[in-house]
Design a protein around this motif. Sequence first.
Motif, PDB file in Angstrom:
ATOM      1  N   ASP A 127      26.033  23.585  61.380  1.00 25.34           N
ATOM      2  CA  ASP A 127      26.996  22.879  60.526  1.00 25.34           C
ATOM      3  C   ASP A 127      27.999  23.887  59.978  1.00 25.34           C
ATOM      4  O   ASP A 127      27.882  24.342  58.844  1.00 25.34           O
ATOM      5  CB  ASP A 127      26.242  22.165  59.398  1.00 25.34           C
ATOM      6  CG  ASP A 127      27.171  21.354  58.502  1.00 25.34           C
ATOM      7  OD1 ASP A 127      28.350  21.167  58.871  1.00 25.34           O
ATOM      8  OD2 ASP A 127      26.719  20.921  57.426  1.00 25.34           O
ATOM      9  N   LEU A 128      28.991  24.208  60.782  1.00 26.00           N
ATOM     10  CA  LEU A 128      29.957  25.225  60.383  1.00 26.00           C
ATOM     11  C   LEU A 128      30.797  24.761  59.202  1.00 26.00           C
ATOM     12  O   LEU A 128      31.052  25.524  58.266  1.00 26.00           O
ATOM     13  CB  LEU A 128      30.857  25.568  61.573  1.00 26.00           C
ATOM     14  CG  LEU A 128      31.493  26.952  61.578  1.00 26.00           C
ATOM     15  CD1 LEU A 128      30.446  28.038  61.417  1.00 26.00           C
ATOM     16  CD2 LEU A 128      32.278  27.159  62.860  1.00 26.00           C
ATOM     17  N   ALA A 129      31.238  23.495  59.232  1.00 26.54           N
ATOM     18  CA  ALA A 129      32.045  22.973  58.122  1.00 26.54           C
ATOM     19  C   ALA A 129      31.259  23.013  56.813  1.00 26.54           C
ATOM     20  O   ALA A 129      31.786  23.408  55.765  1.00 26.54           O
ATOM     21  CB  ALA A 129      32.509  21.551  58.430  1.00 26.54           C
ATOM     22  N   GLY A 130      29.992  22.624  56.867  1.00 31.27           N
ATOM     23  CA  GLY A 130      29.154  22.658  55.667  1.00 31.27           C
ATOM     24  C   GLY A 130      28.950  24.078  55.161  1.00 31.27           C
ATOM     25  O   GLY A 130      28.941  24.320  53.942  1.00 31.27           O
ATOM     26  N   PRO A 138      36.318  37.959  48.246  1.00 32.11           N
ATOM     27  CA  PRO A 138      35.538  37.814  49.476  1.00 32.11           C
ATOM     28  C   PRO A 138      36.110  36.704  50.353  1.00 32.11           C
ATOM     29  O   PRO A 138      36.446  35.617  49.866  1.00 32.11           O
ATOM     30  CB  PRO A 138      34.146  37.454  48.969  1.00 32.11           C
ATOM     31  CG  PRO A 138      34.081  38.065  47.614  1.00 32.11           C
ATOM     32  CD  PRO A 138      35.465  37.932  47.049  1.00 32.11           C
ATOM     33  N   THR A 139      36.239  36.991  51.639  1.00 33.62           N
ATOM     34  CA  THR A 139      36.973  36.109  52.547  1.00 33.62           C
ATOM     35  C   THR A 139      36.172  35.819  53.809  1.00 33.62           C
ATOM     36  O   THR A 139      35.510  36.699  54.355  1.00 33.62           O
ATOM     37  CB  THR A 139      38.325  36.753  52.924  1.00 33.62           C
ATOM     38  OG1 THR A 139      39.110  36.919  51.739  1.00 33.62           O
ATOM     39  CG2 THR A 139      39.088  35.891  53.921  1.00 33.62           C
ATOM     40  N   LEU A 140      36.261  34.576  54.256  1.00 29.49           N
ATOM     41  CA  LEU A 140      35.761  34.157  55.560  1.00 29.49           C
ATOM     42  C   LEU A 140      36.976  33.920  56.451  1.00 29.49           C
ATOM     43  O   LEU A 140      37.797  33.044  56.161  1.00 29.49           O
ATOM     44  CB  LEU A 140      34.935  32.873  55.457  1.00 29.49           C
ATOM     45  CG  LEU A 140      33.696  32.928  54.559  1.00 29.49           C
ATOM     46  CD1 LEU A 140      33.194  31.513  54.283  1.00 29.49           C
ATOM     47  CD2 LEU A 140      32.603  33.749  55.200  1.00 29.49           C
ATOM     48  N   LEU A 141      37.127  34.690  57.519  1.00 29.87           N
ATOM     49  CA  LEU A 141      38.209  34.494  58.470  1.00 29.87           C
ATOM     50  C   LEU A 141      37.668  33.667  59.629  1.00 29.87           C
ATOM     51  O   LEU A 141      36.713  34.074  60.286  1.00 29.87           O
ATOM     52  CB  LEU A 141      38.739  35.829  58.976  1.00 29.87           C
ATOM     53  CG  LEU A 141      39.855  35.749  60.028  1.00 29.87           C
ATOM     54  CD1 LEU A 141      41.111  35.133  59.434  1.00 29.87           C
ATOM     55  CD2 LEU A 141      40.153  37.130  60.609  1.00 29.87           C
ATOM     56  N   VAL A 142      38.282  32.518  59.887  1.00 26.15           N
ATOM     57  CA  VAL A 142      37.747  31.562  60.856  1.00 26.15           C
ATOM     58  C   VAL A 142      38.654  31.497  62.079  1.00 26.15           C
ATOM     59  O   VAL A 142      39.842  31.181  61.966  1.00 26.15           O
ATOM     60  CB  VAL A 142      37.607  30.154  60.231  1.00 26.15           C
ATOM     61  CG1 VAL A 142      36.775  29.247  61.150  1.00 26.15           C
ATOM     62  CG2 VAL A 142      36.976  30.227  58.847  1.00 26.15           C
ATOM     63  N   LEU A 143      38.089  31.783  63.259  1.00 27.32           N
ATOM     64  CA  LEU A 143      38.810  31.687  64.530  1.00 27.32           C
ATOM     65  C   LEU A 143      38.237  30.546  65.348  1.00 27.32           C
ATOM     66  O   LEU A 143      37.016  30.333  65.375  1.00 27.32           O
ATOM     67  CB  LEU A 143      38.679  32.988  65.324  1.00 27.32           C
ATOM     68  CG  LEU A 143      39.274  34.247  64.702  1.00 27.32           C
ATOM     69  CD1 LEU A 143      38.968  35.451  65.570  1.00 27.32           C
ATOM     70  CD2 LEU A 143      40.765  34.108  64.523  1.00 27.32           C
ATOM     71  N   GLY A 144      39.130  29.831  66.065  1.00 25.07           N
ATOM     72  CA  GLY A 144      38.700  28.664  66.818  1.00 25.07           C
ATOM     73  C   GLY A 144      38.594  28.891  68.312  1.00 25.07           C
ATOM     74  O   GLY A 144      38.785  30.002  68.818  1.00 25.07           O
ATOM     75  N   ASN A 145      38.315  27.820  69.020  1.00 25.08           N
ATOM     76  CA  ASN A 145      38.147  27.813  70.470  1.00 25.08           C
ATOM     77  C   ASN A 145      39.401  28.304  71.188  1.00 25.08           C
ATOM     78  O   ASN A 145      40.522  28.122  70.704  1.00 25.08           O
ATOM     79  CB  ASN A 145      37.798  26.391  70.914  1.00 25.08           C
ATOM     80  CG  ASN A 145      37.757  26.228  72.407  1.00 25.08           C
ATOM     81  OD1 ASN A 145      38.757  25.867  73.018  1.00 25.08           O
ATOM     82  ND2 ASN A 145      36.615  26.482  72.994  1.00 25.08           N
ATOM     83  N   GLU A 146      39.208  28.921  72.369  1.00 31.32           N
ATOM     84  CA  GLU A 146      40.320  29.488  73.125  1.00 31.32           C
ATOM     85  C   GLU A 146      41.406  28.464  73.444  1.00 31.32           C
ATOM     86  O   GLU A 146      42.594  28.781  73.460  1.00 31.32           O
ATOM     87  CB  GLU A 146      39.811  30.085  74.445  1.00 31.32           C
ATOM     88  CG  GLU A 146      38.977  31.331  74.282  1.00 31.32           C
ATOM     89  CD  GLU A 146      37.490  31.057  74.228  1.00 31.32           C
ATOM     90  OE1 GLU A 146      36.704  31.965  74.475  1.00 31.32           O
ATOM     91  OE2 GLU A 146      37.104  29.899  73.925  1.00 31.32           O
ATOM     92  N   GLY A 147      41.010  27.219  73.712  1.00 31.09           N
ATOM     93  CA  GLY A 147      41.996  26.217  74.099  1.00 31.09           C
ATOM     94  C   GLY A 147      42.436  25.296  72.976  1.00 31.09           C
ATOM     95  O   GLY A 147      43.627  25.070  72.761  1.00 31.09           O
ATOM     96  N   ALA A 149      37.346  19.104  61.409  1.00 27.69           N
ATOM     97  CA  ALA A 149      36.415  19.250  60.288  1.00 27.69           C
ATOM     98  C   ALA A 149      36.430  20.669  59.737  1.00 27.69           C
ATOM     99  O   ALA A 149      36.422  20.878  58.515  1.00 27.69           O
ATOM    100  CB  ALA A 149      35.004  18.865  60.730  1.00 27.69           C
ATOM    101  N   VAL A 150      36.492  21.652  60.625  1.00 27.24           N
ATOM    102  CA  VAL A 150      36.497  23.046  60.178  1.00 27.24           C
ATOM    103  C   VAL A 150      37.839  23.392  59.539  1.00 27.24           C
ATOM    104  O   VAL A 150      37.896  24.038  58.490  1.00 27.24           O
ATOM    105  CB  VAL A 150      36.183  23.993  61.357  1.00 27.24           C
ATOM    106  CG1 VAL A 150      36.495  25.436  60.992  1.00 27.24           C
ATOM    107  CG2 VAL A 150      34.725  23.845  61.763  1.00 27.24           C
ATOM    108  N   GLN A 151      38.930  22.942  60.142  1.00 29.77           N
ATOM    109  CA  GLN A 151      40.241  23.239  59.559  1.00 29.77           C
ATOM    110  C   GLN A 151      40.378  22.602  58.190  1.00 29.77           C
ATOM    111  O   GLN A 151      40.964  23.202  57.278  1.00 29.77           O
ATOM    112  CB  GLN A 151      41.352  22.746  60.482  1.00 29.77           C
ATOM    113  CG  GLN A 151      42.747  23.093  59.956  1.00 29.77           C
ATOM    114  CD  GLN A 151      43.828  22.891  60.989  1.00 29.77           C
ATOM    115  OE1 GLN A 151      43.687  23.313  62.132  1.00 29.77           O
ATOM    116  NE2 GLN A 151      44.908  22.229  60.605  1.00 29.77           N
ATOM    117  N   ALA A 152      39.822  21.411  58.014  1.00 30.40           N
ATOM    118  CA  ALA A 152      39.892  20.737  56.712  1.00 30.40           C
ATOM    119  C   ALA A 152      39.082  21.475  55.655  1.00 30.40           C
ATOM    120  O   ALA A 152      39.309  21.285  54.456  1.00 30.40           O
ATOM    121  CB  ALA A 152      39.397  19.300  56.842  1.00 30.40           C
ATOM    122  N   SER A 153      38.149  22.319  56.091  1.00 28.61           N
ATOM    123  CA  SER A 153      37.337  23.099  55.155  1.00 28.61           C
ATOM    124  C   SER A 153      38.014  24.404  54.749  1.00 28.61           C
ATOM    125  O   SER A 153      37.480  25.136  53.918  1.00 28.61           O
ATOM    126  CB  SER A 153      35.967  23.412  55.783  1.00 28.61           C
ATOM    127  OG  SER A 153      35.306  22.224  56.177  1.00 28.61           O
TER     128      SER A 153
END
Length: 360
Positions: A213-216, A258-267, A273-277
């Motif tokens: 549950d990445l968004a959670g 403190p920061t969480l840097l979030v990278l998404g799928n190649e395509g 859900a993750v972007q909204a978080s």
Amino acid sequence: MALPPAVGTATWPCCSLPLTRPFSQATRRWGRPGGEELGRLPLDDLASMPRSAGGPELLFGLSPCLLALRAARRRVARLLLQACRSGLQGQRAELLRAAEERAIPVLRPRRRELDVLCRHQVHQGVCMEVSPLRPRPWAEAEVARPGDDPQQLWLVLEGLQDPRNLGAVLRSAHFLGVDKVITSRRNSCPLTPVVSKASAGAMEVMDVFSTDDLAGFLQARARQGWLVAGTVGCPGPEIALSSKIPITRCLDFLWDRPTLLVLGNEGSGLSQAVQASCQLLLTILPGRQLPPGLESLNVSVAAGILLHSICSQRKGFPVERRREQLLHDPQDPSASSEAARVAQHPGLSSGSEKKRQDGG
């Protein structure tokens, strides 16, 4: 007496004695590099290794094998060092000593046999039969409070599927000082030997965790005071205006908590859900007008740029220390000449940086 149809024989010519050992069709189902051929190696004089549910893997490459031995996170069944006329030196000699200290059996196959085992991957004359390495559940990660260290950085990866991309990202993350890596358990590349080789062995020593549950996970960290910064490709005017989440270029980002840097799928990038978080979206602006199809960067390249942009703000970051020394030590003639060169570099000159920030 004839052998049953499901059983064959195989020989291993690099050993001192010609050995023959039966192998079953089950070994042919291995999908990892070296799968079938690895099953043909003689086991009579080798220590046995408990087999995991996923079966053994063939780790290849000098750095991955050496770092795997140092980290001691994997069970190692045997080490395969390419036979050569000259003696082993440098890291290969260190690898052999480490294996002997742990009583790991060592085989000395010829290069062509290692080529077949690794399916012609670049093995550098070194392979190890090892147990798989898997991400740990994120619940096992020690979560420091935001007040403990304002410059903590975790890298969160959603759905990266190319093993070479994942390896390159892990290598940059380790080099630049990322504290932990979190991956999505579903639709993500596992920690394979190809990933380890692409990471130059960084995968063997990094703290990599995963969650269903990445968004959670992101929302829970945000409630604890962490900044959740997603990433987005170069946004057009219509996207920038319609986005409900602030978008800023990475050079303007201030790392003050403190920061969480979030990278998404190649395509597809980040899921909805993750972007909204995310509380903020970082982007890398291009240096010229780009034709259709070239509006984005490879995810591993983007990761390196973003991480360097953030981590260079860390107190005591080597590049920053060197720059300050060059620009403020007039007593050293070599430093003065180097300072002139650094000052001319548009990425390091404080004047040009101010000009960029002012829109000049």
